[in-house]
Structure formats: C-alpha cells, structure tokens
Scaffold this motif. Sequence first.
Motif, PDB file in Angstrom:
ATOM      1  N   TYR A   1      78.891  47.406   3.893  1.00 49.45           N
ATOM      2  CA  TYR A   1      77.853  48.470   4.027  1.00 49.45           C
ATOM      3  C   TYR A   1      78.444  49.333   5.163  1.00 49.45           C
ATOM      4  O   TYR A   1      78.839  48.977   6.184  1.00 49.45           O
ATOM      5  CB  TYR A   1      76.588  48.247   4.359  1.00 49.45           C
ATOM      6  N   ALA A   2      78.244  50.856   5.191  1.00 43.79           N
ATOM      7  CA  ALA A   2      78.523  51.765   6.070  1.00 43.79           C
ATOM      8  C   ALA A   2      77.261  52.392   6.756  1.00 43.79           C
ATOM      9  O   ALA A   2      76.557  52.742   5.532  1.00 43.79           O
ATOM     10  CB  ALA A   2      79.305  52.616   5.644  1.00 43.79           C
ATOM     11  N   VAL A   3      77.166  52.762   7.869  1.00 37.17           N
ATOM     12  CA  VAL A   3      76.292  53.725   8.311  1.00 37.17           C
ATOM     13  C   VAL A   3      76.644  55.031   8.314  1.00 37.17           C
ATOM     14  O   VAL A   3      77.865  54.998   9.015  1.00 37.17           O
ATOM     15  CB  VAL A   3      75.732  53.089   9.706  1.00 37.17           C
ATOM     16  N   TYR A   4      76.072  56.148   8.076  1.00 35.83           N
ATOM     17  CA  TYR A   4      76.538  57.327   8.135  1.00 35.83           C
ATOM     18  C   TYR A   4      75.448  58.456   8.506  1.00 35.83           C
ATOM     19  O   TYR A   4      74.231  57.795   8.781  1.00 35.83           O
ATOM     20  CB  TYR A   4      77.082  57.947   6.708  1.00 35.83           C
TER      21      TYR A   4
ATOM     22  N   ASN B   1      84.897  49.144  19.831  1.00 39.20           N
ATOM     23  CA  ASN B   1      84.929  47.949  18.923  1.00 39.20           C
ATOM     24  C   ASN B   1      84.336  48.368  17.373  1.00 39.20           C
ATOM     25  O   ASN B   1      83.989  49.604  17.249  1.00 39.20           O
ATOM     26  CB  ASN B   1      84.147  46.829  19.423  1.00 39.20           C
ATOM     27  N   VAL B   2      84.897  47.337  16.652  1.00 40.35           N
ATOM     28  CA  VAL B   2      84.116  47.546  15.129  1.00 40.35           C
ATOM     29  C   VAL B   2      83.423  46.422  14.858  1.00 40.35           C
ATOM     30  O   VAL B   2      83.915  45.199  15.223  1.00 40.35           O
ATOM     31  CB  VAL B   2      85.388  47.790  14.201  1.00 40.35           C
ATOM     32  N   VAL B   3      82.230  46.362  14.114  1.00 42.27           N
ATOM     33  CA  VAL B   3      81.744  45.217  13.946  1.00 42.27           C
ATOM     34  C   VAL B   3      82.034  45.098  12.200  1.00 42.27           C
ATOM     35  O   VAL B   3      81.545  46.032  11.655  1.00 42.27           O
ATOM     36  CB  VAL B   3      80.066  45.634  14.023  1.00 42.27           C
TER      37      VAL B   3
ATOM     38  N   LEU C   1      79.017  48.711  20.592  1.00 47.07           N
ATOM     39  CA  LEU C   1      79.925  49.623  20.344  1.00 47.07           C
ATOM     40  C   LEU C   1      79.678  50.756  21.405  1.00 47.07           C
ATOM     41  O   LEU C   1      80.137  51.930  21.167  1.00 47.07           O
ATOM     42  CB  LEU C   1      79.703  50.026  18.907  1.00 47.07           C
ATOM     43  N   ASN C   2      78.507  50.691  22.478  1.00 51.14           N
ATOM     44  CA  ASN C   2      78.530  51.471  23.390  1.00 51.14           C
ATOM     45  C   ASN C   2      77.953  52.802  22.888  1.00 51.14           C
ATOM     46  O   ASN C   2      78.114  54.019  23.294  1.00 51.14           O
ATOM     47  CB  ASN C   2      79.898  51.852  24.175  1.00 51.14           C
TER      48      ASN C   2
ATOM     49  N   TYR D   1      81.322  55.588  13.495  1.00 50.26           N
ATOM     50  CA  TYR D   1      82.705  54.998  14.003  1.00 50.26           C
ATOM     51  C   TYR D   1      81.949  53.566  14.249  1.00 50.26           C
ATOM     52  O   TYR D   1      81.211  53.429  15.101  1.00 50.26           O
ATOM     53  CB  TYR D   1      83.631  55.726  14.975  1.00 50.26           C
ATOM     54  N   GLY D   2      82.837  52.587  13.721  1.00 50.56           N
ATOM     55  CA  GLY D   2      82.540  51.225  14.115  1.00 50.56           C
ATOM     56  C   GLY D   2      81.517  50.601  13.365  1.00 50.56           C
ATOM     57  O   GLY D   2      81.242  49.170  13.379  1.00 50.56           O
ATOM     58  N   LEU D   3      80.953  51.220  12.444  1.00 50.51           N
ATOM     59  CA  LEU D   3      79.531  50.847  11.589  1.00 50.51           C
ATOM     60  C   LEU D   3      80.075  50.991  10.082  1.00 50.51           C
ATOM     61  O   LEU D   3      79.017  51.334   9.424  1.00 50.51           O
ATOM     62  CB  LEU D   3      78.508  51.799  11.976  1.00 50.51           C
ATOM     63  N   GLU D   4      81.325  51.017   9.754  1.00 53.69           N
ATOM     64  CA  GLU D   4      81.765  50.973   8.249  1.00 53.69           C
ATOM     65  C   GLU D   4      81.754  49.807   7.760  1.00 53.69           C
ATOM     66  O   GLU D   4      82.154  49.846   6.405  1.00 53.69           O
ATOM     67  CB  GLU D   4      82.985  51.677   8.391  1.00 53.69           C
TER      68      GLU D   4
END
Length: 106
Positions: A9-12, A2-4, A102-103, A48-51
Amino acid sequence: MNVVNTGAYAVYRYVEDGITRYVGITNNLTRGAYEHMLQHGWRIEPMYGLETLSRFDARAVEQVLIDQYQLSDLYNLINSISLTNPAYHLYIARGREILESLNYFQ
C-alpha cells in the motif's frame, strides 16, 4: 530519508496551492491517480518512503496525517480510523512511529 517496507500500500496526497488538501491510501497508485484525475481533476502524489506499507501501517499513517492536517481543512470526508475504534491508539502510535522514522515531523 528511509523507506518503510511492510507491504503493497502507498500513502498519497493531493496538494492544492501548496497546501495538502487530501490524504489517502491505495494498493495501486496508478489506478488511484487515474480515478482521482477522472473524478476530481486532481494530480495526486505518493509520499516518499510511504509507498510500500501494509494496509494496517498505511491506514495508521493516513490517520496521523489526517489528524495533523485536520479533517475540517481536508477534502477527506471521514477519518481513516474511527475515534471509537478500540484499536485507535494502536494505529496512532504505529503511524507516528513510521512518520518519525522518516523524519516527517521535522
């Protein structure tokens, strides 16, 4: 996966020799990537999914990941959320909730 989607903001992360060595957040991934390349020679990658997270959610996820990877093993100099912050437990609970959705813990 999934995507939140709660904000801009993005986590990288920066991965070195297959090991996550840095975790960060930004509201401009292109700028952040450019700055890390200039300052450290790092090629960061969005998680991925945290962008598309709110600042609160991004900081919460960042802190959970810092805890998971252990600050002493990262190039991060400080925690995203101070352990003495009265809302620390709220950040951790929210960060875990997002990462579990997001597993990321499997």
